[in-house]
Scaffold this active site. Structure first.
Site, mmCIF file in Angstrom:
data_model
loop_
_atom_site.group_PDB
_atom_site.id
_atom_site.type_symbol
_atom_site.label_atom_id
_atom_site.label_comp_id
_atom_site.label_asym_id
_atom_site.label_seq_id
_atom_site.Cartn_x
_atom_site.Cartn_y
_atom_site.Cartn_z
ATOM 1 N N TYR B 109 -5.753 5.042 6.114
ATOM 2 C CA TYR B 109 -6.346 5.548 4.877
ATOM 3 C C TYR B 109 -7.792 5.976 5.113
ATOM 4 O O TYR B 109 -8.518 5.300 5.845
ATOM 5 C CB TYR B 109 -6.337 4.473 3.788
ATOM 6 C CG TYR B 109 -4.977 4.228 3.167
ATOM 7 C CD1 TYR B 109 -4.616 4.886 1.995
ATOM 8 C CD2 TYR B 109 -4.070 3.366 3.754
ATOM 9 C CE1 TYR B 109 -3.372 4.670 1.421
ATOM 10 C CE2 TYR B 109 -2.822 3.142 3.189
ATOM 11 C CZ TYR B 109 -2.480 3.795 2.023
ATOM 12 O OH TYR B 109 -1.253 3.585 1.465
ATOM 13 N N TYR B 149 2.396 1.887 8.439
ATOM 14 C CA TYR B 149 1.307 1.033 8.929
ATOM 15 C C TYR B 149 1.690 -0.431 8.769
ATOM 16 O O TYR B 149 2.432 -0.798 7.871
ATOM 17 C CB TYR B 149 -0.010 1.354 8.224
ATOM 18 C CG TYR B 149 -0.032 1.183 6.719
ATOM 19 C CD1 TYR B 149 -0.297 -0.052 6.126
ATOM 20 C CD2 TYR B 149 0.182 2.271 5.882
ATOM 21 C CE1 TYR B 149 -0.348 -0.191 4.749
ATOM 22 C CE2 TYR B 149 0.139 2.143 4.494
ATOM 23 C CZ TYR B 149 -0.130 0.905 3.939
ATOM 24 O OH TYR B 149 -0.167 0.773 2.579
ATOM 25 N N ARG B 160 4.700 -1.299 6.376
ATOM 26 C CA ARG B 160 4.978 -0.424 5.235
ATOM 27 C C ARG B 160 5.617 0.863 5.749
ATOM 28 O O ARG B 160 5.097 1.487 6.665
ATOM 29 C CB ARG B 160 3.686 -0.036 4.489
ATOM 30 C CG ARG B 160 2.895 -1.122 3.785
ATOM 31 C CD ARG B 160 3.638 -1.916 2.747
ATOM 32 N NE ARG B 160 4.649 -1.246 1.947
ATOM 33 C CZ ARG B 160 4.437 -0.528 0.841
ATOM 34 N NH1 ARG B 160 3.233 -0.337 0.415
ATOM 35 N NH2 ARG B 160 5.438 0.008 0.166
ATOM 36 N N HIS B 163 4.781 6.100 2.661
ATOM 37 C CA HIS B 163 4.839 6.098 1.203
ATOM 38 C C HIS B 163 3.603 6.777 0.641
ATOM 39 O O HIS B 163 2.546 6.802 1.289
ATOM 40 C CB HIS B 163 4.941 4.663 0.653
ATOM 41 C CG HIS B 163 3.751 3.822 0.992
ATOM 42 N ND1 HIS B 163 3.599 3.196 2.205
ATOM 43 C CD2 HIS B 163 2.621 3.539 0.296
ATOM 44 C CE1 HIS B 163 2.445 2.556 2.238
ATOM 45 N NE2 HIS B 163 1.821 2.752 1.077
ATOM 46 N N HIS B 165 1.201 6.725 -2.773
ATOM 47 C CA HIS B 165 0.875 6.039 -4.030
ATOM 48 C C HIS B 165 0.734 7.069 -5.146
ATOM 49 O O HIS B 165 0.108 8.114 -4.946
ATOM 50 C CB HIS B 165 -0.436 5.257 -3.890
ATOM 51 C CG HIS B 165 -0.355 4.134 -2.909
ATOM 52 N ND1 HIS B 165 -0.069 2.842 -3.289
ATOM 53 C CD2 HIS B 165 -0.498 4.104 -1.564
ATOM 54 C CE1 HIS B 165 -0.063 2.054 -2.211
ATOM 55 N NE2 HIS B 165 -0.324 2.797 -1.153
HETATM 56 FE FE FE Z 1 -0.200 2.035 0.889
#
Ligand code: FE
Lengths: 210, 240
Positions: B109, B149, B160, B163, B165
């Site tokens: 991120y 990640y 995860r 995806h 958000h």
């Molecule tokens: Fe996430």
């Protein structure tokens, strides 16, 4: 129509919630703008009606640690107790310069703050609503938003008659949703309400079914 | 003022279609959800209403996360995500504010809080976007397919799946939605503890986007469709 359903048939199931996660972008939050409920749109001046307030507090997890980078969202009536919305029969009298919605992103200490005006109470089919601000918390680990309501000190009779505050069975729980009066600063009345997402029975904030 | 009807009836959520907590291996779910049961409250005007024009406050941006400027293109598989926002009666929700944020193609991120790993940042990937739905409830974003990640933390580490958000601010407080969009066929999907927090398999399936037949897509973007259904039924007439 999509594969999820048809316009004429059974209702479509609402999409399932998932957590906000830890990485909501700070770039999507403008401090002093998004958390200012008094402005109808970005760049507009704040409404001139009502008593300016700052509603602030911390979002805390079990053990008292801060919830960092969490969103707190607020929605309230204007100073006259009106909403600019068709479900308010008196929407024409609503303050045209007041939005009543905002969101705050918590800092490293879990702090949030809203700039607003003291909301008015109103009569609802469910009973007389005391002045209040609805709050929702979204954070990593919170899988569906947690909703509660901030009430104000100095409205003991109205608070006692409020149908939402009365939904809490215990006076100690009701008292926990009444913000603390912290005097005045920067031309606004200051109120504090900490939101304890989980804690022992003496500290945990009561939350409502959404 | 809205020129479309607004939902005014909000049935309770079906618990099988909503995430249950706590989630094993996701410690924050145990520390951040109330020990005490939630209290039932009446839905009064404050609960039923909401800002009619959230886009006036949260101003929509470009909707293109993958090409921040001329000659600058993010690394990874370029994708287009589009779909519609509907209410439970299947009516389009117009003027809803949609925000997305996601990891880059390497699973990182662009957020200073995501600093625990060596996965690289991509200076050409914006990582977040905001648009408003049109009169038919449609929205669209150009982006890249995010990388998977690992979830940081102690024993029993898990990953995860890719995806995106998604946050939707709709016409009522009670129609608020924050969710995540997943990609079809990813082997991490069945192992994901957050997706699997939804007990109903059909509800999990609805969080997985559908890929449009690549033969039908023009340009250099793989296309995915993702329908979002906000809570709310029945219509209140708009303000005159
Ligand atoms: Fe996430």
């Amino acid at each position: 129509m999509s594969a999820t359903g048809s316009r004429s048939g059974a209702p479509l199931p609402p999409t399932g919630w998932q957590t906000l996660g830890p990485f909501f972008p700070q770039a999507l939050f403008r401090d002093g703008v998004d958390n200012d409920l008094r402005r109808r749109r970005a760049g507009a001046p704040p409404t001139a009606r009502g008593v300016p307030i700052r509603l602030r507090g911390r979002v805390l997890e079990e053990g008292g640690g801060p919830c960092v980078n969490a969103l707190v969202e607020a929605w309230q009536a204007d100073a006259g107790g009106r909403f600019r919305h068709p479900l308010d029969p008196d929407w024409r009298e609503a303050d045209p310069d007041f939005l009543g919605w905002g969101r705050a992103l918590t800092d490293a200490a879990g702090r949030y703050e809203f700039l607003s005006v003291l909301p008015g109470g109103y009569r609802d089919a469910a009973g007389p609503r005391a002045p209040h601000v609805n709050l929702a918390v979204l954070a990593s680990g919170v899988m569906r938003r947690l909703v509660t309501t901030a009430f104000f000190p100095g409205f003991a009779a109205a608070n006692a008659a409020d149908p939402v505050l009365s939904a809490l069975p215990d006076p100690a729980l009701r008292a926990r949703l009444v913000a603390k009066d912290e005097g005045e600063a920067e031309g606004a009345r200051i109120f504090r309400l900490d939101l304890v997402l989980r804690g022992d029975p003496e500290t945990e904030t009561p939350f409502f079914l959404d | 003022m809205p020129d479309h009807p607004l939902p005014d009836c909000f049935p309770p959520y079906d618990e099988a279609g909503q995430p249950q907590v706590p989630i094993e291996g996701y410690a924050a779910t145990a520390r951040r959800n109330p020990a005490r049961a939630l209290f039932r409250r009446p839905h009064t005007r404050t609960e039923l209403t909401g800002p009619l024009d959230p886009a006036a406050k949260l101003v929509p941006g470009e909707g293109n996360l993958a090409v921040p400027g001329p000659g600058r293109v993010a690394l990874g598989q370029l994708i287009h995500i589009s779909g519609r926002v509907l209410d439970e009666d299947g009516r389009p929700v117009r003027g809803a504010v949609l925000e997305i944020w996601q990891a880059n193609a390497a699973g990182r991120y662009a957020n200073p809080l995501d600093a625990a790993r060596d996965a690289p940042l991509d200076p050409n990937f914006v990582g977040h976007g905001r648009v408003a739905t049109d009169a038919e409830g449609r929205y669209g974003f150009f982006t890249v397919k995010p990388g998977a990640y690992p979830v940081p933390g102690g024993p029993g580490r898990w990953w995860r799946p890719p995806h995106v958000h998604v946050s939707v601010i709709g016409p009522s407080s009670l129609s608020r939605l924050v969710t995540q969009m997943y990609f079809p066929g990813d082997p991490l999907n069945p192992l994901d503890r957050i997706l699997n927090a939804l007990p109903d398999p059909a509800a999990r399936e609805r969080l997985i986007a559908r890929q449009t037949d690549p033969a039908e897509v023009e340009g250099e973007w793989l296309a995915y469709r993702f329908t979002l259904v906000l809570r709310g039924r029945r219509a209140t007439p708009p303000l005159p």
